[in-house]
Design a protein around this motif. Sequence first.
Motif, mmCIF file in Angstrom:
data_model
loop_
_atom_site.group_PDB
_atom_site.id
_atom_site.type_symbol
_atom_site.label_atom_id
_atom_site.label_comp_id
_atom_site.label_asym_id
_atom_site.label_seq_id
_atom_site.Cartn_x
_atom_site.Cartn_y
_atom_site.Cartn_z
ATOM 1 N N VAL A 192 0.863 -1.177 0.000
ATOM 2 C CA VAL A 192 0.000 0.000 0.000
ATOM 3 C C VAL A 192 0.898 1.225 0.000
ATOM 4 O O VAL A 192 1.971 1.224 0.634
ATOM 5 N N ALA A 193 0.495 2.253 -0.720
ATOM 6 C CA ALA A 193 1.280 3.484 -0.756
ATOM 7 C C ALA A 193 1.372 4.094 0.637
ATOM 8 O O ALA A 193 0.415 4.017 1.423
ATOM 9 N N PRO A 194 2.516 4.689 1.004
ATOM 10 C CA PRO A 194 2.635 5.318 2.319
ATOM 11 C C PRO A 194 1.547 6.362 2.547
ATOM 12 O O PRO A 194 1.177 7.105 1.634
ATOM 13 N N GLY A 228 8.580 -11.412 23.478
ATOM 14 C CA GLY A 228 8.023 -12.750 23.371
ATOM 15 C C GLY A 228 6.777 -12.832 22.516
ATOM 16 O O GLY A 228 6.169 -13.912 22.409
ATOM 17 N N THR A 229 6.370 -11.724 21.897
ATOM 18 C CA THR A 229 5.177 -11.724 21.051
ATOM 19 C C THR A 229 5.367 -12.648 19.850
ATOM 20 O O THR A 229 6.419 -12.640 19.209
ATOM 21 N N ASP A 230 4.348 -13.429 19.550
ATOM 22 C CA ASP A 230 4.323 -14.263 18.347
ATOM 23 C C ASP A 230 3.583 -13.482 17.261
ATOM 24 O O ASP A 230 2.406 -13.149 17.433
ATOM 25 N N PRO A 231 4.254 -13.161 16.131
ATOM 26 C CA PRO A 231 3.556 -12.389 15.093
ATOM 27 C C PRO A 231 2.304 -13.082 14.592
ATOM 28 O O PRO A 231 1.384 -12.417 14.098
ATOM 29 N N GLY A 232 2.241 -14.413 14.725
ATOM 30 C CA GLY A 232 1.048 -15.138 14.298
ATOM 31 C C GLY A 232 -0.177 -14.826 15.132
ATOM 32 O O GLY A 232 -1.308 -15.109 14.709
ATOM 33 N N ASP A 233 0.033 -14.253 16.322
ATOM 34 C CA ASP A 233 -1.104 -13.893 17.181
ATOM 35 C C ASP A 233 -1.779 -12.597 16.723
ATOM 36 O O ASP A 233 -2.838 -12.238 17.251
ATOM 37 N N TRP A 234 -1.163 -11.909 15.781
ATOM 38 C CA TRP A 234 -1.712 -10.644 15.288
ATOM 39 C C TRP A 234 -2.210 -10.849 13.864
ATOM 40 O O TRP A 234 -1.420 -10.961 12.919
ATOM 41 N N ASP A 235 -3.532 -10.888 13.698
ATOM 42 C CA ASP A 235 -4.057 -10.972 12.337
ATOM 43 C C ASP A 235 -4.024 -9.587 11.700
ATOM 44 O O ASP A 235 -3.801 -8.569 12.368
ATOM 45 N N ASP A 236 -4.240 -9.532 10.397
ATOM 46 C CA ASP A 236 -4.074 -8.272 9.667
ATOM 47 C C ASP A 236 -5.002 -7.173 10.183
ATOM 48 O O ASP A 236 -4.578 -6.021 10.352
ATOM 49 N N GLU A 237 -6.238 -7.529 10.441
ATOM 50 C CA GLU A 237 -7.189 -6.512 10.895
ATOM 51 C C GLU A 237 -6.769 -5.922 12.235
ATOM 52 O O GLU A 237 -6.850 -4.707 12.449
ATOM 53 N N ARG A 238 -6.306 -6.781 13.127
ATOM 54 C CA ARG A 238 -5.867 -6.292 14.436
ATOM 55 C C ARG A 238 -4.682 -5.340 14.282
ATOM 56 O O ARG A 238 -4.613 -4.308 14.956
ATOM 57 N N ILE A 239 -3.748 -5.676 13.410
ATOM 58 C CA ILE A 239 -2.580 -4.815 13.188
ATOM 59 C C ILE A 239 -3.011 -3.450 12.663
ATOM 60 O O ILE A 239 -2.597 -2.400 13.188
ATOM 61 N N TRP A 240 -3.861 -3.439 11.639
ATOM 62 C CA TRP A 240 -4.277 -2.159 11.055
ATOM 63 C C TRP A 240 -5.092 -1.334 12.047
ATOM 64 O O TRP A 240 -4.937 -0.097 12.113
ATOM 65 N N ASP A 241 -5.937 -1.996 12.827
ATOM 66 C CA ASP A 241 -6.727 -1.266 13.826
ATOM 67 C C ASP A 241 -5.812 -0.614 14.864
ATOM 68 O O ASP A 241 -6.026 0.543 15.258
ATOM 69 N N LYS A 254 -6.224 9.702 7.613
ATOM 70 C CA LYS A 254 -6.474 8.301 7.925
ATOM 71 C C LYS A 254 -5.350 7.442 7.370
ATOM 72 O O LYS A 254 -4.655 7.821 6.410
ATOM 73 N N LEU A 255 -5.161 6.290 7.989
ATOM 74 C CA LEU A 255 -4.138 5.346 7.571
ATOM 75 C C LEU A 255 -4.711 4.433 6.493
ATOM 76 O O LEU A 255 -5.692 3.718 6.724
ATOM 77 N N ASP A 256 -4.108 4.449 5.308
ATOM 78 C CA ASP A 256 -4.553 3.543 4.246
ATOM 79 C C ASP A 256 -4.086 2.126 4.535
ATOM 80 O O ASP A 256 -2.973 1.910 5.037
ATOM 81 N N ARG A 257 -4.928 1.160 4.188
ATOM 82 C CA ARG A 257 -4.637 -0.250 4.464
ATOM 83 C C ARG A 257 -4.398 -1.002 3.164
ATOM 84 O O ARG A 257 -4.858 -0.603 2.100
#
Length: 391
Positions: A192-194, A228-241, A254-257
């Motif tokens: 996605v564009a910055p 100790g965070t596992d990146p697999g515990d963060w789905d895409d929607e959670r990250i963007w939110d 606003k932040l483009d996704r």
Amino acid sequence: MRTTVGIIGAGPAGLLLARMLHRAGVDCVLLESRDRAYVEERQRAGTLEQSTIDALRAAGAHERLDSEGMFHDGIEIRFARRSHRIDFAALAPGRQVVIHPQTKVVQELIALNLADGVPVLFEARADRVEGAEGDHPVIRFTHEGRQRALHCDFVVGCDGFHGISRRTVPDALTRTFSRRYPYSWLGILADVAPSCTDLLYAHSPNGFALHSMRSSTVSRLYLQVPNGTDPGDWDDERIWDELSFRFAVDGDWKLDRGPITAKSVIPMQSFVTEPMRHGRMFLAGDAAHIVPPTGAKGLNLAVADVVVLARALTAWTEDGSTELIDAYSDTCLRRVWQAEHFSWFMTTTFHREPDQTPFEDRLQLTQLERLTAGGPAAAELADNYTGLPIG
């Protein structure tokens, strides 16, 4: 094999050193344990300060930098739902930073060194360094299934924190200083564009966030997360939110996704070993020091080390002078500790401690107000961020 300077490690530091030595007429051989394809595709961030830009241009390694780099004259700081710009053009005239991935720097330096006939041996694993205390150290290495020896006048370890060079120095002769931070970064690449023009640093009640970019169509973003965070515990929607929350300001921004193509967790650490020299072996880059990425100093410190070292080795080759060689460690460490302090300052100013109190929240906000008020604090930030002079 015989050479003047044996270099261990074909990262940006080792490759740039080889380039500078060759152009100065100093023989060198570079040993790299990985194959060329791995080295050229190894993903690392790349925020280059002005002194690094100048060093690459002086070495003739700037074609892709100038044509593909994303030059910036400031950074954006957000906190308390407000946005502030640190204007480098006004506060540090004539100095910029450029977003240019380390992979591209490495690819260009490899191509230039090989075109000039500099011996760069890939899949050549350095096993040990012998005789660093004497006049003719030897690097024992394995290449094409054979045990071989590289006889040198000097050895330079650019092989990182886990390489053999740092471990060659006797513990009794070194002092180490380190700090592990109680948080990490969850980093993502997204197609996605910055959503911002400059690098964007955000302080929020939930912790730190950083918006950077890889190109005009690819964004690089980071979130402060617990160790100790596992990146697999963060789905895409959670990250963007979460990114949207931490970057939020009053207004219509606003932040483009977009599709997230990579996720990784990056620990935060500071480390320095002193001295950066043992006899005729020198440490450079991550072999000698590590900084948390908040200040964008890791690659830039490595470049500064080898610029200083190239001058010193060239002087020795030309007239036998050891003055710059003898000063190498002290010269580099002055700059290293300034960068360590700046990186610590940026890290502790923007990140929230796991047990942070409301009192400490207020102190952070006060510090951020100071930085963005346009006075001496802003000038000092711009001065450090765009890069101190190389000694």
